[in-house]
Design a protein around this motif. Sequence first.
Motif, short mmCIF file in Angstrom:
data_model
loop_
_atom_site.label_atom_id
_atom_site.label_comp_id
_atom_site.label_asym_id
_atom_site.label_seq_id
_atom_site.Cartn_x
_atom_site.Cartn_y
_atom_site.Cartn_z
N ARG A 64 0.97 -1.06 0.08
CA ARG A 64 0.08 -0.16 0.00
C ARG A 64 0.71 1.29 0.06
O ARG A 64 1.78 1.35 0.67
CB ARG A 64 -0.87 0.11 1.27
CG ARG A 64 -1.80 -0.91 1.49
CD ARG A 64 -2.74 -0.51 2.42
NE ARG A 64 -2.21 -0.23 3.65
CZ ARG A 64 -2.41 -1.00 4.96
NH1 ARG A 64 -2.62 -2.24 4.83
NH2 ARG A 64 -1.76 -0.51 5.79
N ILE A 65 0.44 2.24 -0.85
CA ILE A 65 1.19 3.50 -0.82
C ILE A 65 0.09 4.69 -0.12
O ILE A 65 -0.94 4.81 -0.89
CB ILE A 65 1.70 3.94 -2.21
CG1 ILE A 65 2.79 2.80 -2.61
CG2 ILE A 65 2.34 5.28 -1.99
CD1 ILE A 65 3.06 3.14 -3.99
N GLU A 66 0.84 5.07 0.91
CA GLU A 66 -0.42 6.04 1.71
C GLU A 66 0.62 7.25 1.73
O GLU A 66 1.79 7.40 1.31
CB GLU A 66 -0.44 5.61 2.97
CG GLU A 66 -1.27 4.32 3.04
CD GLU A 66 -1.42 3.37 4.30
OE1 GLU A 66 -0.29 3.34 4.88
OE2 GLU A 66 -2.32 3.18 4.64
N ILE A 67 -0.12 8.28 2.12
CA ILE A 67 0.55 9.70 2.31
C ILE A 67 1.49 9.40 3.47
O ILE A 67 1.21 9.09 4.73
CB ILE A 67 -0.58 10.94 2.64
CG1 ILE A 67 -1.48 10.97 1.33
CG2 ILE A 67 0.24 12.08 2.86
CD1 ILE A 67 -2.60 12.00 1.80
N GLY A 68 2.85 9.57 2.88
CA GLY A 68 3.66 9.72 4.15
C GLY A 68 4.51 8.13 4.35
O GLY A 68 5.49 8.10 4.91
N ARG A 69 4.07 7.39 3.53
CA ARG A 69 4.73 5.93 3.94
C ARG A 69 4.13 4.89 3.08
O ARG A 69 3.21 4.90 2.45
CB ARG A 69 4.35 5.22 5.16
CG ARG A 69 2.87 5.07 5.46
CD ARG A 69 2.71 4.57 7.13
NE ARG A 69 1.70 3.86 7.46
CZ ARG A 69 1.15 3.89 8.55
NH1 ARG A 69 2.14 3.80 9.54
NH2 ARG A 69 0.17 2.89 8.56
N LYS A 70 5.06 3.78 2.68
CA LYS A 70 4.84 2.49 2.21
C LYS A 70 4.50 1.33 3.15
O LYS A 70 5.37 1.40 3.97
CB LYS A 70 5.73 2.24 0.99
CG LYS A 70 5.77 3.40 -0.05
CD LYS A 70 6.98 2.54 -0.95
CE LYS A 70 7.05 3.73 -2.22
NZ LYS A 70 7.99 3.45 -3.26
N THR A 71 3.56 0.50 2.70
CA THR A 71 3.11 -0.53 3.89
C THR A 71 3.11 -1.81 2.99
O THR A 71 2.68 -2.02 2.01
CB THR A 71 2.07 -0.53 4.39
OG1 THR A 71 2.12 1.01 5.35
CG2 THR A 71 1.77 -1.47 5.43
N GLN A 72 3.95 -2.89 3.29
CA GLN A 72 3.92 -4.36 2.82
C GLN A 72 3.17 -5.02 3.61
O GLN A 72 3.22 -5.07 5.16
CB GLN A 72 5.44 -5.02 2.78
CG GLN A 72 6.33 -4.29 1.63
CD GLN A 72 7.02 -2.87 2.12
OE1 GLN A 72 7.23 -2.94 3.29
NE2 GLN A 72 7.10 -2.00 1.24
N VAL A 73 2.33 -5.95 3.18
CA VAL A 73 1.38 -6.71 3.88
C VAL A 73 1.35 -8.42 3.57
O VAL A 73 1.36 -8.24 2.48
CB VAL A 73 -0.16 -6.27 3.95
CG1 VAL A 73 -1.19 -7.07 4.76
CG2 VAL A 73 -0.36 -4.79 4.27
N PHE A 74 1.59 -8.79 4.46
CA PHE A 74 1.96 -10.50 3.97
C PHE A 74 1.63 -11.43 5.29
O PHE A 74 1.22 -10.74 6.29
CB PHE A 74 3.24 -10.72 3.67
CG PHE A 74 4.23 -10.27 4.66
CD1 PHE A 74 4.66 -11.25 5.60
CD2 PHE A 74 4.61 -9.09 4.92
CE1 PHE A 74 5.86 -11.12 6.41
CE2 PHE A 74 5.64 -8.76 6.01
CZ PHE A 74 6.24 -9.70 6.69
N VAL A 75 1.65 -12.47 4.97
CA VAL A 75 1.29 -13.62 6.16
C VAL A 75 2.66 -14.41 6.45
O VAL A 75 3.15 -14.93 5.36
CB VAL A 75 0.17 -14.49 5.99
CG1 VAL A 75 -0.02 -15.46 7.10
CG2 VAL A 75 -0.87 -13.40 6.07
N SER A 76 3.28 -14.75 7.43
CA SER A 76 4.20 -15.22 7.88
C SER A 76 4.14 -16.72 8.04
O SER A 76 2.94 -17.13 8.46
CB SER A 76 5.26 -14.66 8.84
OG SER A 76 4.58 -14.96 10.06
#
Length: 85
Positions: free
Chosen positions: A73-85
Amino acid sequence: MINRDEDDSYFSIAEFFIMKRFRRTGLGKQVAKDIFNMHKGPWEVYQIDSNEPAQHFWKKTIEEYTGGKFTERIEIGRKTQVFVS
């Protein structure tokens, strides 16, 4: 430091730091993978926009760890990776 969100629905990492002399040796990547393996479940790992080296490190590490099975996800002020380990 490993955090849980307020609903305990996912893990996140804060304050991940590798000393300069140990960077680019694979140590950071191995430590991150060990952390993911120790805390199984959903993850959200984010980096602030101004920290491009962190963005590169986390995207590459998470892509390798998950075999490409993550979303970003690219949001205002940051990037976020989402996953399951």
